[in-house]
Design a protein around this motif. Structure first.
Motif, mmCIF file in Angstrom:
data_model
loop_
_atom_site.group_PDB
_atom_site.id
_atom_site.type_symbol
_atom_site.label_atom_id
_atom_site.label_comp_id
_atom_site.label_asym_id
_atom_site.label_seq_id
_atom_site.Cartn_x
_atom_site.Cartn_y
_atom_site.Cartn_z
ATOM 1 N N ALA A 120 -23.170 103.820 80.539
ATOM 2 C CA ALA A 120 -23.510 104.968 81.385
ATOM 3 C C ALA A 120 -22.813 104.890 82.746
ATOM 4 C CB ALA A 120 -25.023 105.065 81.576
ATOM 5 N N ASP A 121 -22.528 103.657 83.191
ATOM 6 C CA ASP A 121 -21.816 103.470 84.462
ATOM 7 C C ASP A 121 -20.304 103.581 84.303
ATOM 8 O OD1 ASP A 121 -24.161 103.118 85.857
ATOM 9 O OD2 ASP A 121 -24.050 100.927 85.875
ATOM 10 N N GLY A 122 -19.850 103.906 83.096
ATOM 11 C CA GLY A 122 -18.434 104.119 82.876
ATOM 12 C C GLY A 122 -17.642 102.880 82.474
ATOM 13 N N ILE A 123 -18.335 101.814 82.121
ATOM 14 C CA ILE A 123 -17.638 100.595 81.690
ATOM 15 C C ILE A 123 -17.334 100.723 80.199
ATOM 16 C CG2 ILE A 123 -17.772 98.090 81.498
ATOM 17 C CD1 ILE A 123 -19.848 98.192 83.814
ATOM 18 N N GLU A 124 -16.090 100.456 79.846
ATOM 19 C CA GLU A 124 -15.660 100.580 78.460
ATOM 20 C C GLU A 124 -16.378 99.549 77.580
ATOM 21 O OE1 GLU A 124 -13.719 100.393 81.084
ATOM 22 O OE2 GLU A 124 -12.373 102.115 81.051
ATOM 23 N N PRO A 125 -16.679 99.930 76.327
ATOM 24 C CA PRO A 125 -17.397 99.026 75.420
ATOM 25 C C PRO A 125 -16.717 97.667 75.238
ATOM 26 C CG PRO A 125 -17.320 101.226 74.495
ATOM 27 C CD PRO A 125 -16.450 101.236 75.714
ATOM 28 N N GLU A 126 -15.378 97.642 75.187
ATOM 29 C CA GLU A 126 -14.708 96.355 74.991
ATOM 30 C C GLU A 126 -14.886 95.434 76.195
ATOM 31 O OE1 GLU A 126 -11.575 99.472 76.095
ATOM 32 O OE2 GLU A 126 -13.242 99.373 74.696
ATOM 33 N N ILE A 127 -15.012 96.008 77.389
ATOM 34 C CA ILE A 127 -15.247 95.203 78.595
ATOM 35 C C ILE A 127 -16.686 94.686 78.584
ATOM 36 C CG2 ILE A 127 -15.387 95.253 81.123
ATOM 37 C CD1 ILE A 127 -13.029 97.253 81.052
ATOM 38 N N ILE A 128 -17.620 95.535 78.201
ATOM 39 C CA ILE A 128 -19.024 95.113 78.101
ATOM 40 C C ILE A 128 -19.148 93.994 77.069
ATOM 41 C CG2 ILE A 128 -21.381 95.808 77.521
ATOM 42 C CD1 ILE A 128 -20.566 98.686 78.392
ATOM 43 N N ALA A 129 -18.494 94.156 75.932
ATOM 44 C CA ALA A 129 -18.555 93.144 74.872
ATOM 45 C C ALA A 129 -17.959 91.822 75.355
ATOM 46 C CB ALA A 129 -17.825 93.641 73.628
ATOM 47 N N ASP A 130 -16.823 91.891 76.017
ATOM 48 C CA ASP A 130 -16.184 90.672 76.508
ATOM 49 C C ASP A 130 -17.072 89.964 77.526
ATOM 50 O OD1 ASP A 130 -13.833 88.927 76.517
ATOM 51 O OD2 ASP A 130 -13.542 89.632 78.577
ATOM 52 N N ALA A 131 -17.666 90.724 78.431
ATOM 53 C CA ALA A 131 -18.554 90.130 79.431
ATOM 54 C C ALA A 131 -19.775 89.486 78.769
ATOM 55 C CB ALA A 131 -18.996 91.190 80.441
ATOM 56 N N ALA A 132 -20.307 90.139 77.746
ATOM 57 C CA ALA A 132 -21.463 89.589 77.035
ATOM 58 C C ALA A 132 -21.100 88.274 76.346
ATOM 59 C CB ALA A 132 -21.993 90.598 76.019
ATOM 60 N N ILE A 133 -19.933 88.240 75.703
ATOM 61 C CA ILE A 133 -19.502 87.028 75.003
ATOM 62 C C ILE A 133 -19.256 85.897 75.999
ATOM 63 C CG2 ILE A 133 -17.636 86.020 73.628
ATOM 64 C CD1 ILE A 133 -17.495 88.806 72.198
ATOM 65 N N VAL A 134 -18.624 86.198 77.120
ATOM 66 C CA VAL A 134 -18.382 85.172 78.142
ATOM 67 C C VAL A 134 -19.712 84.600 78.634
ATOM 68 C CG1 VAL A 134 -17.551 84.810 80.511
ATOM 69 C CG2 VAL A 134 -16.122 86.028 78.857
ATOM 70 N N THR A 135 -20.674 85.465 78.903
ATOM 71 C CA THR A 135 -21.982 85.013 79.369
ATOM 72 C C THR A 135 -22.660 84.129 78.319
ATOM 73 O OG1 THR A 135 -22.259 86.975 80.740
ATOM 74 C CG2 THR A 135 -24.257 85.772 80.175
ATOM 75 N N VAL A 136 -22.627 84.572 77.074
ATOM 76 C CA VAL A 136 -23.236 83.797 75.989
ATOM 77 C C VAL A 136 -22.574 82.431 75.866
ATOM 78 C CG1 VAL A 136 -23.464 83.686 73.473
ATOM 79 C CG2 VAL A 136 -24.054 85.782 74.684
ATOM 80 N N MET A 137 -21.264 82.393 75.907
ATOM 81 C CA MET A 137 -20.557 81.122 75.760
ATOM 82 C C MET A 137 -20.896 80.161 76.892
ATOM 83 S SD MET A 137 -19.218 81.428 72.888
ATOM 84 C CE MET A 137 -18.499 79.813 72.954
ATOM 85 N N ARG A 138 -20.890 80.658 78.114
ATOM 86 C CA ARG A 138 -21.213 79.795 79.264
ATOM 87 C C ARG A 138 -22.630 79.233 79.144
ATOM 88 N NH1 ARG A 138 -18.653 83.641 83.888
ATOM 89 N NH2 ARG A 138 -16.522 82.916 83.686
ATOM 90 N N GLU A 139 -23.576 80.102 78.824
ATOM 91 C CA GLU A 139 -24.968 79.664 78.723
ATOM 92 C C GLU A 139 -25.179 78.715 77.551
ATOM 93 O OE1 GLU A 139 -27.463 80.117 80.946
ATOM 94 O OE2 GLU A 139 -25.893 81.035 82.166
ATOM 95 N N THR A 140 -24.511 78.976 76.435
ATOM 96 C CA THR A 140 -24.661 78.122 75.267
ATOM 97 C C THR A 140 -24.070 76.741 75.527
ATOM 98 O OG1 THR A 140 -24.621 80.061 73.827
ATOM 99 C CG2 THR A 140 -24.230 77.941 72.780
ATOM 100 N N VAL A 141 -22.889 76.693 76.150
ATOM 101 C CA VAL A 141 -22.286 75.400 76.491
ATOM 102 C C VAL A 141 -23.190 74.658 77.471
ATOM 103 C CG1 VAL A 141 -20.343 74.275 77.659
ATOM 104 C CG2 VAL A 141 -19.916 76.066 75.963
ATOM 105 N N LYS A 142 -23.733 75.371 78.450
ATOM 106 C CA LYS A 142 -24.616 74.744 79.434
ATOM 107 C C LYS A 142 -25.863 74.156 78.763
ATOM 108 C CE LYS A 142 -25.518 77.433 82.876
ATOM 109 N NZ LYS A 142 -26.134 78.374 83.831
ATOM 110 N N LEU A 143 -26.448 74.892 77.813
ATOM 111 C CA LEU A 143 -27.677 74.443 77.153
ATOM 112 C C LEU A 143 -27.456 73.372 76.095
ATOM 113 C CD1 LEU A 143 -29.472 77.876 76.633
ATOM 114 C CD2 LEU A 143 -30.254 76.002 78.100
ATOM 115 N N PHE A 144 -26.384 73.518 75.294
ATOM 116 C CA PHE A 144 -26.247 72.681 74.105
ATOM 117 C C PHE A 144 -24.999 71.812 74.087
ATOM 118 C CE2 PHE A 144 -28.578 76.551 72.805
ATOM 119 C CZ PHE A 144 -29.806 75.955 72.548
ATOM 120 N N GLY A 145 -24.046 72.074 74.977
ATOM 121 C CA GLY A 145 -22.806 71.305 74.985
ATOM 122 C C GLY A 145 -21.729 71.971 74.147
#
Length: 86
Positions: free
Chosen positions: A34-59
């Motif tokens: 709704a803020d005009g961010i393209e889906p591929e950018i939203i997806a990439d940001a979500a994956i980056v966040t997930v990867m960082r948090e997963t590495v932080k939690l589990f290695g």
């Protein structure tokens, strides 16, 4: 209470938490879109966040194993929007 009964309750709790988490993520996706961010950018940001948090939690090794599991699930069509659940 039997062990099986408690296991069923635990599974229901995890399922409900997963549904709530998916709702939050869907809401965040919709807000970004709704803020005009393209889906591929939203997806990439979500994956980056997930990867960082997963590495932080589990290695890194556990994260790599998770990625391999996700790859197999992707290849079997689990995430396909056309997939029918029976």
């Amino acid at each position: 209470m039997t062990e099986s009964y408690l296991s069923d309750i635990d599974e229901m709790i995890v399922y409900e938490k997963m549904q709530a988490a998916l709702e939050h993520q869907n809401d965040a996706w919709a807000e970004g879109f709704a803020d005009g961010i393209e889906p591929e950018i939203i997806a990439d940001a979500a994956i980056v966040t997930v990867m960082r948090e997963t590495v932080k939690l589990f290695g890194e090794d556990a994260t790599e194993a998770m990625l391999e599991d996700l790859k197999q699930r992707l290849l079997t069509g689990e995430f396909s929007p056309e997939r029918l659940i029976q």
